[in-house]
Enzyme design. Structure first.
Site, PDB file in Angstrom:
ATOM      1  N   HIS A 174      17.878   0.473   3.588  1.00 10.10           N
ATOM      2  CA  HIS A 174      18.019  -0.195   4.882  1.00 10.10           C
ATOM      3  C   HIS A 174      19.447  -0.023   5.392  1.00 10.10           C
ATOM      4  O   HIS A 174      20.407  -0.162   4.617  1.00 10.10           O
ATOM      5  CB  HIS A 174      17.735  -1.687   4.746  1.00 10.10           C
ATOM      6  CG  HIS A 174      16.316  -2.005   4.371  1.00 10.10           C
ATOM      7  ND1 HIS A 174      15.331  -2.241   5.299  1.00 10.10           N
ATOM      8  CD2 HIS A 174      15.709  -2.114   3.162  1.00 10.10           C
ATOM      9  CE1 HIS A 174      14.183  -2.500   4.687  1.00 10.10           C
ATOM     10  NE2 HIS A 174      14.392  -2.429   3.383  1.00 10.10           N
ATOM     11  N   TYR A 201       7.696   1.040  -3.845  1.00  7.95           N
ATOM     12  CA  TYR A 201       7.093  -0.192  -4.360  1.00  7.95           C
ATOM     13  C   TYR A 201       5.887  -0.581  -3.508  1.00  7.95           C
ATOM     14  O   TYR A 201       5.795  -0.218  -2.347  1.00  7.95           O
ATOM     15  CB  TYR A 201       8.127  -1.328  -4.393  1.00  7.95           C
ATOM     16  CG  TYR A 201       8.777  -1.651  -3.066  1.00  7.95           C
ATOM     17  CD1 TYR A 201       8.166  -2.508  -2.157  1.00  7.95           C
ATOM     18  CD2 TYR A 201      10.005  -1.105  -2.726  1.00  7.95           C
ATOM     19  CE1 TYR A 201       8.759  -2.799  -0.942  1.00  7.95           C
ATOM     20  CE2 TYR A 201      10.613  -1.384  -1.516  1.00  7.95           C
ATOM     21  CZ  TYR A 201       9.974  -2.233  -0.627  1.00  7.95           C
ATOM     22  OH  TYR A 201      10.561  -2.515   0.580  1.00  7.95           O
ATOM     23  N   ARG A 257       5.601   1.354  -0.084  1.00  9.84           N
ATOM     24  CA  ARG A 257       6.717   1.834   0.739  1.00  9.84           C
ATOM     25  C   ARG A 257       7.303   3.097   0.121  1.00  9.84           C
ATOM     26  O   ARG A 257       7.520   3.148  -1.085  1.00  9.84           O
ATOM     27  CB  ARG A 257       7.854   0.793   0.822  1.00  9.84           C
ATOM     28  CG  ARG A 257       7.571  -0.515   1.532  1.00  9.84           C
ATOM     29  CD  ARG A 257       7.119  -0.398   2.981  1.00  9.84           C
ATOM     30  NE  ARG A 257       7.729   0.673   3.784  1.00  9.84           N
ATOM     31  CZ  ARG A 257       8.938   0.635   4.348  1.00  9.84           C
ATOM     32  NH1 ARG A 257       9.694  -0.420   4.206  1.00  9.84           N
ATOM     33  NH2 ARG A 257       9.392   1.633   5.067  1.00  9.84           N
ATOM     34  N   HIS A 293      13.405   3.929   0.127  1.00  4.09           N
ATOM     35  CA  HIS A 293      14.200   3.831   1.361  1.00  4.09           C
ATOM     36  C   HIS A 293      15.440   2.982   1.152  1.00  4.09           C
ATOM     37  O   HIS A 293      15.500   2.157   0.245  1.00  4.09           O
ATOM     38  CB  HIS A 293      13.365   3.254   2.510  1.00  4.09           C
ATOM     39  CG  HIS A 293      12.873   1.860   2.246  1.00  4.09           C
ATOM     40  ND1 HIS A 293      11.730   1.603   1.526  1.00  4.09           N
ATOM     41  CD2 HIS A 293      13.378   0.649   2.584  1.00  4.09           C
ATOM     42  CE1 HIS A 293      11.548   0.293   1.432  1.00  4.09           C
ATOM     43  NE2 HIS A 293      12.541  -0.310   2.061  1.00  4.09           N
ATOM     44  N   TYR A 346      13.685  -5.601  -5.522  1.00  5.72           N
ATOM     45  CA  TYR A 346      14.866  -6.154  -4.844  1.00  5.72           C
ATOM     46  C   TYR A 346      15.398  -7.357  -5.614  1.00  5.72           C
ATOM     47  O   TYR A 346      14.618  -8.147  -6.161  1.00  5.72           O
ATOM     48  CB  TYR A 346      14.503  -6.636  -3.438  1.00  5.72           C
ATOM     49  CG  TYR A 346      14.279  -5.547  -2.433  1.00  5.72           C
ATOM     50  CD1 TYR A 346      15.330  -5.036  -1.683  1.00  5.72           C
ATOM     51  CD2 TYR A 346      13.016  -5.020  -2.217  1.00  5.72           C
ATOM     52  CE1 TYR A 346      15.127  -4.039  -0.735  1.00  5.72           C
ATOM     53  CE2 TYR A 346      12.792  -4.028  -1.276  1.00  5.72           C
ATOM     54  CZ  TYR A 346      13.853  -3.543  -0.539  1.00  5.72           C
ATOM     55  OH  TYR A 346      13.644  -2.561   0.391  1.00  5.72           O
TER      56      TYR A 346
END
Lengths: 182, 240
Positions: B160, B145, B155, B158, B106
């Site tokens: 959000h 990640y 995870r 995905h 991120y």
């Protein structure tokens, strides 16, 4: 009759700033952050500041949360001309966990004391949480949410603290805030 | 007269405390949430005009890219319909999305994963549903990640989603997964959802009909918000 099932909620995670406050988080300097102001500067009504901390079950301030406010204006209306007057969004301070919003004191609604609806999203919250912020010096008689909360109603009532109506929200533990099944 | 919304479906919505997702342990409220009737504030919700959507807001491949560049990764289109439980389209609703880059990193001060940042990817987008409730945005497929939860939790890939409906009671934040990802069934955050059929609905399907030949693959993700009750709301709350 329902024909489709609801989409499940999932946590906003620790990086919600990217999507919900892109300018503040430096991701997209060109895009505007939504919800910076609850009302236009010339909105009628008494200007007040609200805010506080969000605390976890160990009493530590949550530093990654987002708070959304949705409230009536001084005449008891929602949305105003823009469609979103009375809505604001704050990321809590990443160091202290404090949030603060300058807004207008809302009018009472039919059979409800004046209040702000609060919606809190953060890492560790599978579903975002609904609660309310009431003002200590308003008439609360006949408000059904405060009545139903009984002895815990005080967890939704902000207290004057210098220049702010402060409501510390306790996610868990002693003094846990009343959250609403909205 | 306006209709209040159906309650959250307990067979679908995750409970607050799910200890295998460690962050819930000190953050989940332990009291049962207080039931209440919807008033005008819950039934109304903030509405946004098209003016909050910038020209590249629905194109995450380009909206953080240097001129002449594009984000690294698998080029995809994510699209679907926003509806309520009675299959009524939710029109003119704002959807905000955020995600990791193709390497699973991120663009955020608190993400310290070893994977590199992509100078051409920010990871933020916005779009608005049309009159039929349809929405779409272009992006790159995010990477999975690792995260500090158990000893070795990853995870699933995905995206959000933050979704506004017609009323504030419908406000939703969720995550979209990709069909076929083996991490879905291993993930404690996904596992918070009580019903495996509901997890299926969080999983986007490859959509070859919307796939653009020689350009990008499409993934279909439909979102269902709470529907309106059949009994009208008359500006009166229970017990009042």
């Amino acid at each position: 009759m329902t024909t489709l099932r609801q989409t499940p909620s999932q946590t906003a995670g620790p990086y919600l700033h990217i999507g919900c406050a892109p300018v503040a988080s430096g991701v997209r300097p060109g895009a505007g952050d939504l919800g910076a102001a609850a009302f236009p500067d010339d909105a009628p009504g008494e200007v007040v500041q609200v805010g506080g901390l969000i605390l976890d079950g160990a009493g530590e301030a949550v530093t990654d949360a987002m708070v959304e406010v949705w409230q009536a204006d001084a005449a008891g209306r929602f949305g105003g001309a823009s469609g979103h007057a009375g809505w604001a969004r704050r990321m809590v301070d990443p160091t202290t966990g404090e949030w603060r919003l300058r807004t207008i004191r809302p009018a009472a609604l039919p059979a409800q004391a004046p209040h702000l609806m609060l919606w809190i999203a953060a890492r560790g919250l599978n579903c975002a949480l609904h609660t309310r912020l009431y003002f200590a010096d308003d008439d609360h008689s006949g408000d059904p949410v405060l009545a139903a909360a009984g002895a815990r109603a005080a967890t939704m009532i902000a207290r004057p603290d210098w220049d702010i109506h402060r409501l510390d929200i306790h996610l868990q533990g002693e003094g846990e805030t009343v959250f609403l099944a909205v | 007269m306006t209709h209040a919304f159906n309650p959250p479906d307990p067979a679908v919505q995750p409970p607050a405390l799910t200890p295998t997702y460690r962050s819930t342990r000190l953050r989940a409220p332990l009291h049962t949430p207080l039931s209440m009737e919807h008033g005008p504030g819950e039934i109304a919700g903030p509405r946004f005009g098209q003016n909050v959507i910038g020209p590249l807001d629905d194109d995450l491949m380009l909206n953080h890219a240097r001129p002449g560049h594009s984000a690294l990764g698998e080029r995809i289109l994510v699209h679907g319909h926003l509806m309520d439980e009675v299959a009524r389209p939710v029109a003119g609703a704002l959807i905000e999305v955020w995600q990791a880059n193709a390497a699973g990193r991120y663009r955020h001060a608190r993400d310290g994963y070893l994977a590199p940042l992509d100078p051409d990817f920010g990871g933020c987008g916005r779009c608005m549903t049309d009159a039929q409730g349809a929405f779409a945005f272009r992006t790159i497929r995010p990477g999975p990640y690792p995260w500090p939860n158990g000893g070795n939790d990853w995870r699933p890939a995905h995206i959000h989603f933050s979704v506004f409906g017609d009323g504030f009671a419908q406000r939703l934040i969720t995550q979209m997964y990709f069909q076929g990802d083996p991490h879905i069934s291993l993930c404690p955050i996904v596992g918070a959802v009580p019903d495996s059929a509901a997890v299926e609905r969080l999983t986007a399907r490859l959509d070859m009909d919307a796939t653009v030949p020689m350009d990008l693959r499409a993934w279909r993700f439909d979102i269902v918000l709470r529907g309106r009750r059949q009994t009208p709301f008359e500006n009166r709350m229970e017990g009042a």
